[in-house]
Motif scaffolding. Structure first.
Motif, mmCIF file in Angstrom:
data_model
loop_
_atom_site.group_PDB
_atom_site.id
_atom_site.type_symbol
_atom_site.label_atom_id
_atom_site.label_comp_id
_atom_site.label_asym_id
_atom_site.label_seq_id
_atom_site.Cartn_x
_atom_site.Cartn_y
_atom_site.Cartn_z
ATOM 1 N N ASP A 192 0.824 -1.213 0.000
ATOM 2 C CA ASP A 192 0.000 0.000 0.000
ATOM 3 C C ASP A 192 0.855 1.259 0.000
ATOM 4 O OD1 ASP A 192 -2.480 -1.215 -0.131
ATOM 5 O OD2 ASP A 192 -2.684 -1.396 2.034
ATOM 6 N N LEU A 193 1.951 1.241 0.748
ATOM 7 C CA LEU A 193 2.878 2.379 0.698
ATOM 8 C C LEU A 193 3.438 2.550 -0.708
ATOM 9 C CD1 LEU A 193 5.136 2.466 3.899
ATOM 10 C CD2 LEU A 193 3.475 4.174 3.125
ATOM 11 N N ALA A 194 3.785 1.432 -1.343
ATOM 12 C CA ALA A 194 4.329 1.489 -2.699
ATOM 13 C C ALA A 194 3.309 2.080 -3.667
ATOM 14 C CB ALA A 194 4.748 0.094 -3.160
ATOM 15 N N ARG A 195 2.056 1.661 -3.549
ATOM 16 C CA ARG A 195 1.022 2.203 -4.444
ATOM 17 C C ARG A 195 0.802 3.691 -4.170
ATOM 18 N NH1 ARG A 195 -1.367 -2.934 -2.877
ATOM 19 N NH2 ARG A 195 -1.233 -4.385 -4.640
ATOM 20 N N GLY A 196 0.815 4.072 -2.901
ATOM 21 C CA GLY A 196 0.618 5.480 -2.574
ATOM 22 C C GLY A 196 1.718 6.365 -3.113
ATOM 23 N N LEU A 197 2.966 5.938 -2.957
ATOM 24 C CA LEU A 197 4.092 6.713 -3.478
ATOM 25 C C LEU A 197 4.170 6.627 -5.000
ATOM 26 C CD1 LEU A 197 6.740 5.833 -0.760
ATOM 27 C CD2 LEU A 197 5.702 8.067 -1.168
ATOM 28 N N LEU A 198 3.743 5.504 -5.562
ATOM 29 C CA LEU A 198 3.730 5.362 -7.016
ATOM 30 C C LEU A 198 2.883 6.450 -7.662
ATOM 31 C CD1 LEU A 198 4.027 3.866 -9.756
ATOM 32 C CD2 LEU A 198 2.145 2.387 -9.034
ATOM 33 N N LEU A 199 1.807 6.835 -6.996
ATOM 34 C CA LEU A 199 0.936 7.861 -7.562
ATOM 35 C C LEU A 199 1.658 9.198 -7.709
ATOM 36 C CD1 LEU A 199 -2.249 6.767 -5.683
ATOM 37 C CD2 LEU A 199 -2.087 6.988 -8.171
ATOM 38 N N LEU A 200 2.652 9.460 -6.866
ATOM 39 C CA LEU A 200 3.480 10.652 -7.059
ATOM 40 C C LEU A 200 4.316 10.509 -8.328
ATOM 41 C CD1 LEU A 200 4.744 13.333 -6.247
ATOM 42 C CD2 LEU A 200 6.283 12.069 -4.714
ATOM 43 N N PHE A 201 4.883 9.324 -8.548
ATOM 44 C CA PHE A 201 5.642 9.071 -9.769
ATOM 45 C C PHE A 201 4.747 9.259 -11.002
ATOM 46 C CE2 PHE A 201 8.757 7.655 -6.953
ATOM 47 C CZ PHE A 201 9.916 7.283 -7.620
ATOM 48 N N ARG A 260 9.726 4.114 -15.635
ATOM 49 C CA ARG A 260 9.921 3.367 -14.392
ATOM 50 C C ARG A 260 8.618 3.278 -13.610
ATOM 51 N NH1 ARG A 260 13.447 3.767 -17.629
ATOM 52 N NH2 ARG A 260 15.660 3.605 -17.178
ATOM 53 N N SER A 261 7.810 4.347 -13.679
ATOM 54 C CA SER A 261 6.547 4.340 -12.940
ATOM 55 C C SER A 261 5.580 3.303 -13.508
ATOM 56 C CB SER A 261 5.913 5.736 -12.973
ATOM 57 O OG SER A 261 5.757 6.215 -14.289
ATOM 58 N N TYR A 262 5.536 3.154 -14.855
ATOM 59 C CA TYR A 262 4.573 2.202 -15.403
ATOM 60 C C TYR A 262 5.003 0.752 -15.159
ATOM 61 C CZ TYR A 262 7.009 0.754 -19.740
ATOM 62 O OH TYR A 262 7.878 0.195 -20.647
ATOM 63 N N THR A 263 6.317 0.486 -15.061
ATOM 64 C CA THR A 263 6.738 -0.885 -14.736
ATOM 65 C C THR A 263 6.505 -1.186 -13.256
ATOM 66 O OG1 THR A 263 9.030 -0.152 -14.384
ATOM 67 C CG2 THR A 263 8.452 -0.971 -16.575
ATOM 68 N N MET A 264 6.637 -0.184 -12.410
ATOM 69 C CA MET A 264 6.295 -0.368 -10.999
ATOM 70 C C MET A 264 4.798 -0.614 -10.851
ATOM 71 S SD MET A 264 7.120 2.233 -7.853
ATOM 72 C CE MET A 264 6.462 1.996 -6.210
ATOM 73 N N PHE A 265 3.997 0.154 -11.596
ATOM 74 C CA PHE A 265 2.550 -0.032 -11.575
ATOM 75 C C PHE A 265 2.195 -1.441 -12.033
ATOM 76 C CE2 PHE A 265 -1.621 2.216 -11.731
ATOM 77 C CZ PHE A 265 -2.400 1.192 -12.224
ATOM 78 N N ALA A 266 2.804 -1.892 -13.129
ATOM 79 C CA ALA A 266 2.499 -3.221 -13.655
ATOM 80 C C ALA A 266 2.907 -4.314 -12.675
ATOM 81 C CB ALA A 266 3.203 -3.425 -14.996
ATOM 82 N N THR A 267 4.057 -4.148 -12.025
ATOM 83 C CA THR A 267 4.490 -5.124 -11.030
ATOM 84 C C THR A 267 3.495 -5.213 -9.884
ATOM 85 O OG1 THR A 267 6.820 -4.730 -11.560
ATOM 86 C CG2 THR A 267 6.343 -5.715 -9.422
ATOM 87 N N LEU A 268 3.078 -4.072 -9.367
ATOM 88 C CA LEU A 268 2.128 -4.063 -8.257
ATOM 89 C C LEU A 268 0.746 -4.540 -8.697
ATOM 90 C CD1 LEU A 268 3.176 -0.685 -6.595
ATOM 91 C CD2 LEU A 268 3.600 -2.997 -5.721
ATOM 92 N N PHE A 269 0.407 -4.313 -9.974
ATOM 93 C CA PHE A 269 -0.872 -4.802 -10.485
ATOM 94 C C PHE A 269 -0.875 -6.329 -10.541
ATOM 95 C CE2 PHE A 269 -3.728 -5.705 -14.181
ATOM 96 C CZ PHE A 269 -4.910 -5.298 -13.581
ATOM 97 N N GLY A 270 0.200 -6.918 -11.067
ATOM 98 C CA GLY A 270 0.301 -8.373 -11.066
ATOM 99 C C GLY A 270 0.332 -8.932 -9.659
ATOM 100 N N TYR A 271 1.018 -8.235 -8.773
ATOM 101 C CA TYR A 271 1.092 -8.635 -7.361
ATOM 102 C C TYR A 271 -0.313 -8.649 -6.747
ATOM 103 C CZ TYR A 271 3.533 -9.036 -2.861
ATOM 104 O OH TYR A 271 4.030 -9.488 -1.656
ATOM 105 N N GLY A 272 -1.069 -7.587 -7.012
ATOM 106 C CA GLY A 272 -2.413 -7.498 -6.458
ATOM 107 C C GLY A 272 -3.354 -8.544 -7.015
#
Length: 376
Positions: free
Chosen positions: A15-24, A67-79
């Motif tokens: 959740d912290l990662a998703r929250g900070l990702l939104l800044l990216f 970098r932000s979209y690959t982080m998003f995709a990683t967290l999306f697959g994780y979720g």
């Protein structure tokens, strides 16, 4: 099947990662609306001449873009794996959720933002829902192949645009209806390309979720440290060649930009998961301050927060509203991005205090489960 995990029981790291990702995401998106007269762009980054803007262009290219979209995709697959655990790996349900996400994404693109990412990730989940059952080897090998393909798809979209080219996110005529039609056409081919570009990171997210890397960082600290030590420097260094062009230090042409854009995209697949690993490690030591709690609340309402950003972009940049795209500088867009993200953090924390889920998280769940008893 079970209902959604109570917000108070969710792991802090993702959740912290998703929250900070939104800044990216906010930082990555704002410069796409800038179109100063007489200035060309590379991947929607206006080529700057002033020193502050050059510094911003260099840092955003090396640290944020790609970098932000690959982080998003990683967290999306994780979720998706987290959801599958609660729903007994129901692939039909996962595909219904993907279709619901596509619907929301298309409406988002048509009504608000030409650079929607929801449609692309919905397409990934729709096509790769069965990947939750793949072997680890198949996940990693297929992910690596898709990362290579995605990098070259990204590269060929990175060709420089000449000054005053008509790359409007709405329409050259400044007509809202024409803009909606243009964005509907754009998302029809843009979303599949982005889906291919992000699919490799999505598969890595599934692999990481099986091990609960980001949920239980205390059990995987050594692995996470290695990801950070390798992924963050590799991502930064791989972005430097493209940053020399986006910052205006070198002159870009079609022939010299494609190889460096491919390298930039490929190393971004190391950066996104590594950023999530860094935040997971941080979650082991961070104190539960009001700010941390608010960022976690933002991650728990990431869909609502993401769509809220687009409302701000429309107000600030639509030619029929404030139309600041031709006057705002790159360094000023950073201030706007941080302010917009801060607004979403405030709103998410306000919802947390009132024990409310994000309205679009509720909508997505209702579209997914329809009349099933699991919707509660």
């Amino acid at each position: 099947m079970t209902g959604p995990t109570a917000l108070k029981d969710r792991a802090l790291g993702p959740d912290l990662a998703r929250g900070l990702l939104l800044l990216f995401i906010a930082l990555a998106n704002t410069h796409g609306f800038l179109h100063p007269p007489g200035v060309g762009d590379i991947r929607s980054m206006p080529i700057p001449s002033a020193l502050p803007d050059r510094v911003v262009a260099f840092l955003e290219t090396t640290l944020v873009d790609g970098r932000s979209y690959t982080m998003f995709a990683t967290l999306f697959g994780y979720g998706m794996v987290q959801l599958a655990r609660r729903q007994s790996s129901d692939e039909k349900l996962l595909r219904r959720r993907a279709l619901a996400l596509i619907l929301i994404g298309v409406l988002h693109a048509v009504l608000l933002y030409y650079g929607d990412i929801l449609t692309a990730y919905g397409l990934i989940a729709l096509v790769l829902a069965s990947a939750i059952r793949w072997s680890d080897q198949r996940l990693l090998v297929t992910g690596a192949v898709l990362a290579l393909l995605g990098s070259w798809a990204f590269a060929f979209l990175a060709t420089p645009n000449p000054p005053d080219s008509e790359m409007y996110p709405w329409s050259a005529a400044h007509n809202p209806l024409l803009g909606m039609a243009g964005r509907a056409f754009s998302i029809s081919f843009g979303a599949p390309i982005l889906a291919v570009s992000a699919a490799g990171a999505f598969l890595f997210g599934i692999w990481a979720a099986r091990r609960k890397l980001y949920e239980q960082p205390e059990q995987h600290e050594q692995t996470l440290r290695r990801m950070v030590a390798i992924g963050v420097p590799l991502s930064f260094l791989g972005g430097v060649p493209l940053a020399l062009y986006t910052s205006g230090l070198l002159t870009a042409t079609d022939s010299n930009i494609i190889p460096v854009a491919g390298l930039h995209a490929l190393t971004g697949f190391a950066g996104g998961p590594a950023y999530a690993a860094l935040i997971a490690l941080w979650s082991l030591r961070v104190r539960r301050t009001p700010l941390v709690t608010a960022i976690q609340a933002t991650g728990q309402r990431s869909l609502t927060s993401y769509l809220t950003q687009s409302v701000v972009w429309t107000i600030m940049f639509a030619p029929f509203l404030l139309d600041l795209g031709h006057t705002m500088t790159l360094w000023q867009s950073v201030i706007l991005a941080i302010a917009t993200w801060s607004l979403t953090v405030f709103l998410a924390d306000l919802m947390r205090r009132r024990d409310l889920r994000g309205p679009f998280e509720v909508l997505l769940r209702r579209l997914t489960y329809r009349n099933q008893t699991a919707r509660q």
